[in-house]
Structure formats: C-alpha cells, structure tokens
Design a protein around this motif. Structure first.
Motif, PDB file in Angstrom:
ATOM      1  N   SER A  37       0.795  -1.222   0.000  1.00 42.60           N
ATOM      2  CA  SER A  37       0.000   0.000   0.000  1.00 42.60           C
ATOM      3  C   SER A  37       0.832   1.279   0.000  1.00 42.60           C
ATOM      4  O   SER A  37       0.323   2.345  -0.339  1.00 42.60           O
ATOM      5  N   PHE A  38       2.102   1.190   0.383  1.00 38.68           N
ATOM      6  CA  PHE A  38       2.957   2.367   0.359  1.00 38.68           C
ATOM      7  C   PHE A  38       4.414   1.945   0.297  1.00 38.68           C
ATOM      8  O   PHE A  38       4.758   0.787   0.510  1.00 38.68           O
ATOM      9  N   LEU A  39       5.244   2.915  -0.022  1.00 40.37           N
ATOM     10  CA  LEU A  39       6.686   2.720  -0.097  1.00 40.37           C
ATOM     11  C   LEU A  39       7.322   3.859   0.705  1.00 40.37           C
ATOM     12  O   LEU A  39       6.864   4.999   0.631  1.00 40.37           O
ATOM     13  N   VAL A  40       8.332   3.544   1.489  1.00 41.75           N
ATOM     14  CA  VAL A  40       9.065   4.522   2.285  1.00 41.75           C
ATOM     15  C   VAL A  40      10.473   4.594   1.725  1.00 41.75           C
ATOM     16  O   VAL A  40      11.035   3.576   1.311  1.00 41.75           O
ATOM     17  N   TYR A  41      11.061   5.783   1.697  1.00 32.29           N
ATOM     18  CA  TYR A  41      12.414   5.947   1.191  1.00 32.29           C
ATOM     19  C   TYR A  41      13.033   7.206   1.783  1.00 32.29           C
ATOM     20  O   TYR A  41      12.340   8.010   2.415  1.00 32.29           O
ATOM     21  N   THR A  42      14.318   7.388   1.599  1.00 29.54           N
ATOM     22  CA  THR A  42      14.984   8.609   2.040  1.00 29.54           C
ATOM     23  C   THR A  42      15.234   9.496   0.833  1.00 29.54           C
ATOM     24  O   THR A  42      15.404   9.016  -0.288  1.00 29.54           O
ATOM     25  N   SER A  43      15.232  10.806   1.079  1.00 29.81           N
ATOM     26  CA  SER A  43      15.424  11.759  -0.008  1.00 29.81           C
ATOM     27  C   SER A  43      15.933  13.083   0.541  1.00 29.81           C
ATOM     28  O   SER A  43      15.641  13.448   1.677  1.00 29.81           O
ATOM     29  N   ASN A  44      16.656  13.793  -0.313  1.00 27.91           N
ATOM     30  CA  ASN A  44      17.077  15.152   0.036  1.00 27.91           C
ATOM     31  C   ASN A  44      16.118  16.183  -0.544  1.00 27.91           C
ATOM     32  O   ASN A  44      16.420  17.366  -0.553  1.00 27.91           O
ATOM     33  N   ARG A  45      14.955  15.744  -1.027  1.00 27.93           N
ATOM     34  CA  ARG A  45      13.996  16.678  -1.629  1.00 27.93           C
ATOM     35  C   ARG A  45      13.613  17.755  -0.623  1.00 27.93           C
ATOM     36  O   ARG A  45      13.644  17.537   0.583  1.00 27.93           O
ATOM     37  N   ALA A  46      13.280  18.912  -1.132  1.00 25.27           N
ATOM     38  CA  ALA A  46      12.921  20.062  -0.303  1.00 25.27           C
ATOM     39  C   ALA A  46      11.689  19.757   0.541  1.00 25.27           C
ATOM     40  O   ALA A  46      10.783  19.049   0.100  1.00 25.27           O
ATOM     41  N   ASP A  47      11.673  20.316   1.731  1.00 27.06           N
ATOM     42  CA  ASP A  47      10.514  20.136   2.615  1.00 27.06           C
ATOM     43  C   ASP A  47       9.287  20.887   2.118  1.00 27.06           C
ATOM     44  O   ASP A  47       8.164  20.534   2.451  1.00 27.06           O
ATOM     45  N   VAL A  48       9.512  21.944   1.331  1.00 24.97           N
ATOM     46  CA  VAL A  48       8.406  22.731   0.775  1.00 24.97           C
ATOM     47  C   VAL A  48       8.594  22.831  -0.738  1.00 24.97           C
ATOM     48  O   VAL A  48       9.729  22.872  -1.228  1.00 24.97           O
ATOM     49  N   ALA A  49       7.495  22.846  -1.464  1.00 19.94           N
ATOM     50  CA  ALA A  49       7.565  22.935  -2.931  1.00 19.94           C
ATOM     51  C   ALA A  49       8.397  24.142  -3.354  1.00 19.94           C
ATOM     52  O   ALA A  49       8.216  25.249  -2.846  1.00 19.94           O
ATOM     53  N   GLY A  50       9.327  23.940  -4.266  1.00 21.06           N
ATOM     54  CA  GLY A  50      10.176  24.996  -4.786  1.00 21.06           C
ATOM     55  C   GLY A  50      11.365  25.337  -3.905  1.00 21.06           C
ATOM     56  O   GLY A  50      12.181  26.174  -4.268  1.00 21.06           O
ATOM     57  N   GLY A  51      11.467  24.703  -2.746  1.00 22.18           N
ATOM     58  CA  GLY A  51      12.569  24.968  -1.828  1.00 22.18           C
ATOM     59  C   GLY A  51      13.854  24.292  -2.279  1.00 22.18           C
ATOM     60  O   GLY A  51      13.858  23.474  -3.203  1.00 22.18           O
ATOM     61  N   PRO A  52      14.959  24.618  -1.611  1.00 23.72           N
ATOM     62  CA  PRO A  52      16.241  24.024  -1.978  1.00 23.72           C
ATOM     63  C   PRO A  52      16.355  22.583  -1.472  1.00 23.72           C
ATOM     64  O   PRO A  52      15.697  22.198  -0.504  1.00 23.72           O
ATOM     65  N   ALA A  53      17.205  21.824  -2.134  1.00 24.75           N
ATOM     66  CA  ALA A  53      17.486  20.456  -1.691  1.00 24.75           C
ATOM     67  C   ALA A  53      18.086  20.501  -0.291  1.00 24.75           C
ATOM     68  O   ALA A  53      18.776  21.455   0.078  1.00 24.75           O
ATOM     69  N   LEU A  54      17.827  19.488   0.484  1.00 24.32           N
ATOM     70  CA  LEU A  54      18.360  19.409   1.846  1.00 24.32           C
ATOM     71  C   LEU A  54      19.827  18.996   1.833  1.00 24.32           C
ATOM     72  O   LEU A  54      20.287  18.364   0.880  1.00 24.32           O
ATOM     73  N   HIS A  55      20.530  19.315   2.882  1.00 22.51           N
ATOM     74  CA  HIS A  55      21.915  18.845   3.068  1.00 22.51           C
ATOM     75  C   HIS A  55      21.861  17.593   3.930  1.00 22.51           C
ATOM     76  O   HIS A  55      22.281  17.579   5.071  1.00 22.51           O
TER      77      HIS A  55
END
Length: 147
Positions: A106-124
């Motif tokens: 029913s779902f998949l979990v993963y890690t990502s550096n994607r921004a916490d908010v739309a259009g924000g910078p990638a995470l460190h």
C-alpha cells in the motif's frame, strides 16, 4: 487516531520481513549461495542496492546511483526476466534511495534530500518520505512523520 513515528514503523516493517525470511530459512538447512539478481537487466555497472518487491513479486523497486544523484527505479517481471528499469514516477530530480515496500504493497518509504516545501532548496542530508499506492500508480510523496 495518533500515528506512530516512521522510524518505529520502518523498524517494524524490517522486523516483519526478517522474521518472515528467518521462518522460511528455518525449514531449509542447506546453506544459501549468493547470486547476482537479474545480471545485465537490473544488476550492472551502476550502483544498485536496496531492492524491495511488491507483494506479488512481479515488480521490484531499488535505488540506482548515477553520479551525484540517486533514483528509485522500477522494473516488472516479463516472462522469466525483468523489464528495462525506469525511474519511478515519484522519483527523479532528488537524491532518492533506500526504498522499502509495505508488506501489503500500500505504500513505499524511502529517504530523499527533496525540499521540505515545494520549490525549496534540496536538503543537506535527507528525510524519510512515504508515497501511497493509488490504483495502478502512486500518490504525492509526503515527508514523514507529517502524515
């Protein structure tokens, strides 16, 4: 209803998977010989790891490293082999890796550096993300434990 934090849920999923494998191995006393999974189709020159299967065993998700970036890839069983892997529809522009499928798919979990908010910078670094199955596709990824 209160939701459990993802780390506990992720640990529970891992424990279920390991206990299931341990139970399957308990009846078999023959030592297992490691084999490369789907050589040339999935396993190849790029860094590939963290395979997770859909419950029916006909779809596999894994991460593949490509230079500075990582993607979650998807491949489907075709006869006795696997289709050419494609970037999963919810992955691509970020450093996504380490997918883990829920036991019921029913779902998949993963890690990502994607921004916490739309259009924000990638995470460190990164956060845990969850994407829910929606029919034959996937919903929008949600940062954990915000769901």
């Amino acid at each position: 209803m209160a939701h459990r934090p993802l780390p506990l849920l992720a640990c529970s999923l891992l424990a279920l998977a390991l206990f299931g494998l341990a139970g399957a191995r308990a009846a078999d006393t023959t030592p297992a010989t490691p084999k490369i999974f789907a050589p040339g189709a999935i396993s190849g020159p790029a860094g590939v790891d963290c395979l997770t299967f859909a419950p029916d065993g006909a779809t596999v998700y894994f991460d593949q490293q490509a230079g500075w970036n990582g993607f979650i890839m998807e491949s489907h069983r075709v006869g006795d082999g696997w289709s050419t892997p494609q970037i999963a529809p919810f992955s691509g522009p970020w450093q996504d890796h380490d997918p883990a499928m829920a036991p019921d798919g029913s779902f998949l979990v993963y890690t990502s550096n994607r921004a916490d908010v739309a259009g924000g910078p990638a995470l460190h670094g990164g956060h845990l993300w969850r994407v829910d199955r929606r029919g034959d596709g996937w919903g929008q990824p949600q940062r954990c434990p915000t769901w």
